[in-house]
Design an enzyme around this catalytic site. Structure first.
Site, mmCIF file in Angstrom:
data_model
loop_
_atom_site.group_PDB
_atom_site.id
_atom_site.type_symbol
_atom_site.label_atom_id
_atom_site.label_comp_id
_atom_site.label_asym_id
_atom_site.label_seq_id
_atom_site.Cartn_x
_atom_site.Cartn_y
_atom_site.Cartn_z
ATOM 1 N N HIS A 66 67.680 -33.207 -129.023
ATOM 2 C CA HIS A 66 68.491 -32.673 -127.005
ATOM 3 C C HIS A 66 66.897 -33.177 -126.333
ATOM 4 O O HIS A 66 66.224 -31.995 -126.697
ATOM 5 C CB HIS A 66 69.056 -31.472 -127.339
ATOM 6 N N LEU A 121 68.665 -30.436 -119.954
ATOM 7 C CA LEU A 121 68.812 -28.914 -120.331
ATOM 8 C C LEU A 121 69.465 -28.805 -122.310
ATOM 9 O O LEU A 121 70.892 -29.631 -122.065
ATOM 10 C CB LEU A 121 70.190 -29.164 -119.462
ATOM 11 N N ILE A 164 70.605 -36.558 -123.431
ATOM 12 C CA ILE A 164 69.837 -36.118 -122.781
ATOM 13 C C ILE A 164 70.896 -35.532 -121.783
ATOM 14 O O ILE A 164 71.375 -36.163 -120.567
ATOM 15 C CB ILE A 164 69.176 -37.480 -121.840
ATOM 16 N N GLU A 165 70.335 -34.329 -121.353
ATOM 17 C CA GLU A 165 71.704 -33.778 -120.612
ATOM 18 C C GLU A 165 70.892 -33.377 -119.164
ATOM 19 O O GLU A 165 70.018 -32.846 -118.530
ATOM 20 C CB GLU A 165 71.885 -32.566 -121.517
ATOM 21 N N VAL A 166 71.499 -33.438 -117.762
ATOM 22 C CA VAL A 166 71.434 -33.672 -117.173
ATOM 23 C C VAL A 166 69.926 -33.625 -115.852
ATOM 24 O O VAL A 166 70.030 -32.320 -116.044
ATOM 25 C CB VAL A 166 72.133 -32.118 -116.852
#
Length: 266
Positions: A115, A118, A159-161
């Site tokens: 991850h 974010l 892959i977040e925000v």
């Protein structure tokens, strides 16, 4: 015709060829719906994949159970946890612990998804629940984390925000399967929560979410109907409208007579 459940090799072969679909599902009903709708990948609570009925409901879903690292413990705990899930038909595991733990899992041939961007369990390090990678330096930190995941042996990363330009550039430069949550179509899969899609989330709606149904309103309607039905039952009991003759069983008159003689004689 039934679908074939994709392998890691299949997902790697699809990189850059088409957008995959991914959902976070929490229940067996949601997993079955994802299967029937043609979703590619699901993230699930560990207990769901441990349910013996899970693969009957979702035979072709690439399934990734996950939990926050602090719920699991040390690297040794992670390995035991991951092997139990892998044995139960998980296709990969989500791991937000350190790179050493990821490497430990990968060294034992457990497919691991990391991850970046974010990371809710580490949001304090990046300023809270907001976009990450909006400066050149912070974008480079994301890229460096992706390279560390590669070196540790991970097969993919959420892959977040992250700004779409950053996510695109990173996805083009990594062998990892990149799972976009609010990071654009330059990644390999689009990832949303079933709660958001179904309109079940009554709290904050993330920018990247999209609501397709309003289950919250339906739940409110059902609760109102539930209360009304219970209230009618209470009223029926109080007024002796329930039970009616059709709800009870009667005894044969002759047998009743014998019973009354016996009970009175006692």
């Amino acid at each position: 015709m039934s679908r074939k459940r994709p392998t890691i090799a299949d997902l790697r072969a699809m990189k850059g060829k088409r957008q995959l679909t991914m959902l976070r599902v929490l229940t067996m009903d949601e997993a079955e719906a994802a299967e029937r709708a043609g979703v590619d990948i699901v993230s699930v609570p560990p207990e769901l994949v441990l349910n013996p009925q899970f693969r009957d409901a979702a035979p072709s879903l690439f399934t990734m159970p996950g939990d926050n690292f602090y719920e699991i413990g040390t690297a040794d705990d992670f390995v035991r946890w991951a092997f139990r899930l892998y044995k139960a038909s998980a296709d990969a595991v989500y791991c937000s612990a350190g790179f050493a733990t990821v490497k430990r899992l990968a060294d034992d041939n457990i497919p691991v998804i990391g991850h970046v961007g974010l990371i809710p369990s580490r949001a304090t390090w990046t300023g809270g629940f907001k976009a990450v990678g909006k400066t050149a330096d912070s974008a480079m930190q994301i890229f460096e984390a992706v390279k560390q995941y590669e070196a540790a042996g991970a097969v993919g990363a959420e892959i977040e925000v992250v700004p779409v330009e950053v996510a695109n550039a990173i996805s083009e430069r990594t062998s990892l399967i990149m799972l976009s949550m609010g990071a654009g179509t330059g990644c390999d899969a689009q990832y949303l929560f079933a709660d958001d899609i179904l309109g079940q989330n009554r709290g904050h709606m993330p920018r990247h979410s999209k609501v397709y149904r309003n289950f919250a309103a339906e739940y409110d309607r059902l609760q109102a109907e539930r209360i009304a039905a219970f209230s009618e039952y209470v009223a029926d009991v109080n007024s002796l409208a329930y039970p009616e003759d059709k709800h009870v069983v009667h005894m044969d008159p002759d047998q009743l007579g014998l019973f009354m003689e016996k009970i009175d004689a006692g």
